[in-house]
Scaffold this active site. Structure first.
Site, PDB file in Angstrom:
ATOM      1  NE  ARG A   1     -37.270  22.524 -47.826  1.00  0.00           N
ATOM      2  CZ  ARG A   1     -37.048  21.943 -46.652  1.00  0.00           C
ATOM      3  NH1 ARG A   1     -38.038  21.868 -45.766  1.00  0.00           N
ATOM      4  NH2 ARG A   1     -35.882  21.418 -46.359  1.00  0.00           N
ATOM      5  CG  LEU A   2     -38.221  28.703 -43.222  1.00  0.00           C
ATOM      6  CD1 LEU A   2     -37.820  29.102 -41.802  1.00  0.00           C
ATOM      7  CD2 LEU A   2     -38.648  29.910 -44.024  1.00  0.00           C
TER       8      LEU A   2
ATOM      9  CB  CYS B   1     -27.425  21.623 -49.082  1.00  0.00           C
ATOM     10  SG  CYS B   1     -26.480  20.077 -49.022  1.00  0.00           S
TER      11      CYS B   1
ATOM     12  CD  GLU C   1     -23.308  24.359 -48.054  1.00  0.00           C
ATOM     13  OE1 GLU C   1     -23.471  23.118 -48.012  1.00  0.00           O
ATOM     14  OE2 GLU C   1     -23.639  25.067 -49.015  1.00  0.00           O
TER      15      GLU C   1
ATOM     16  NE  ARG D   1     -27.270  20.467 -38.160  1.00  0.00           N
ATOM     17  CZ  ARG D   1     -26.600  19.344 -38.423  1.00  0.00           C
ATOM     18  NH1 ARG D   1     -26.907  18.626 -39.489  1.00  0.00           N
ATOM     19  NH2 ARG D   1     -25.640  18.926 -37.614  1.00  0.00           N
TER      20      ARG D   1
ATOM     21  CG  ASP E   1     -29.518  23.826 -36.604  1.00  0.00           C
ATOM     22  OD1 ASP E   1     -29.157  24.864 -37.201  1.00  0.00           O
ATOM     23  OD2 ASP E   1     -30.525  23.176 -36.949  1.00  0.00           O
TER      24      ASP E   1
ATOM     25  NE  ARG F   1     -30.413  24.883 -39.885  1.00  0.00           N
ATOM     26  CZ  ARG F   1     -31.114  23.866 -40.360  1.00  0.00           C
ATOM     27  NH1 ARG F   1     -31.527  23.866 -41.619  1.00  0.00           N
ATOM     28  NH2 ARG F   1     -31.420  22.837 -39.580  1.00  0.00           N
TER      29      ARG F   1
ATOM     30  CE  LYS G   1     -35.549  24.456 -41.721  1.00  0.00           C
ATOM     31  NZ  LYS G   1     -35.637  23.945 -43.111  1.00  0.00           N
TER      32      LYS G   1
END
Length: 214
Positions: A63-64, A68, A105, A107, A139, A141, A167
């Site tokens: 999991r990425l 948060c 944090e 996104r 987003d 990221r 992702k």
């Protein structure tokens, strides 16, 4: 002092590893081996938590998880991050794999900007439009560092624990084989219905909300 390789090399190495016993508020416990890294492209202090044992010849469940603070630490109901983190640790501990805790944090827009976006959401904007109203990406990221971390751990293929198709797409583009994408549970509260619905409608998250979407 940590030494970071130039981002264009694409290389990262393990800096340190330490075992940490984890206990969650509901009493669930797990043992994690936590890795830090040299040479991550964005220079951030991301972590990899090795959990459970990958079966011989098996593929790690990965999991990425984007940091948060409000959800992971304070238990905010405005998102599903805290419950996803708790669920992911248990699922990965059972299957064997890694949780990558990424310092992204909001996104990728940062804590203060995320809280500013919350204020705009209170006036009726969804989570994506609130970001753009602040002049920020929906987003922000980038998962280059995540791919580097997996490479440093010797991982070339994953079962990806995620509802987010971006992702999987980014990891694939960065040379990590995504054998399957495994959705998380639906962690619904009265305060995050609109947030979850926006993720489904705006960015194609695989969250089963048939009564709320459509």
């Amino acid at each position: 002092m940590p030494q970071h390789l130039p981002p264009q090399t694409g290389a990262a190495t393990v800096r340190s590893r330490v075992r940490i016993p984890l206990t969650f508020p509901d009493g669930y416990r797990a043992d994690a081996e936590v890795f830090t890294f040299h040479g991550l492209a964005d220079g951030a202090e991301h972590l990899a938590l090795a959990l459970g044992e990958v079966p011989e010849g098996g593929t790690p469940l990965v999991r990425l998880h984007s940091e948060c603070l409000t959800g992971d630490v304070f238990g905010s109901d405005r998102c599903d991050c805290g419950p996803q983190l708790r669920e992911s640790v248990e699922l990965i501990s059972g299957a064997g794999g890694y949780l990558l805790y990424l310092r992204q944090e909001g996104r990728g827009i940062g804590l203060y900007n995320k809280l500013d976006a919350y204020a705009l959401q209170d006036s009726g904007l969804d989570t994506y439009d609130a970001n753009t109203a602040l002049g920020l990406p929906e987003d922000a990221r980038d998962y280059t560092a995540a791919a580097q971390m997996l490479g440093a751990l010797g991982v070339t293929g994953v079962e990806l624990l995620s509802n987010n198709p971006d992702k999987a797409a980014q990891l694939t583009g960065l040379g990590i084989t995504v054998h399957d994408r495994v959705p998380t549970g639906v962690h619904l509260s009265a305060s995050n219905v609109h947030y979850l619905r926006a993720k489904v409608e705006r960015t194609g998250h695989s969250i089963e909300l048939p009564r709320l979407v459509g």
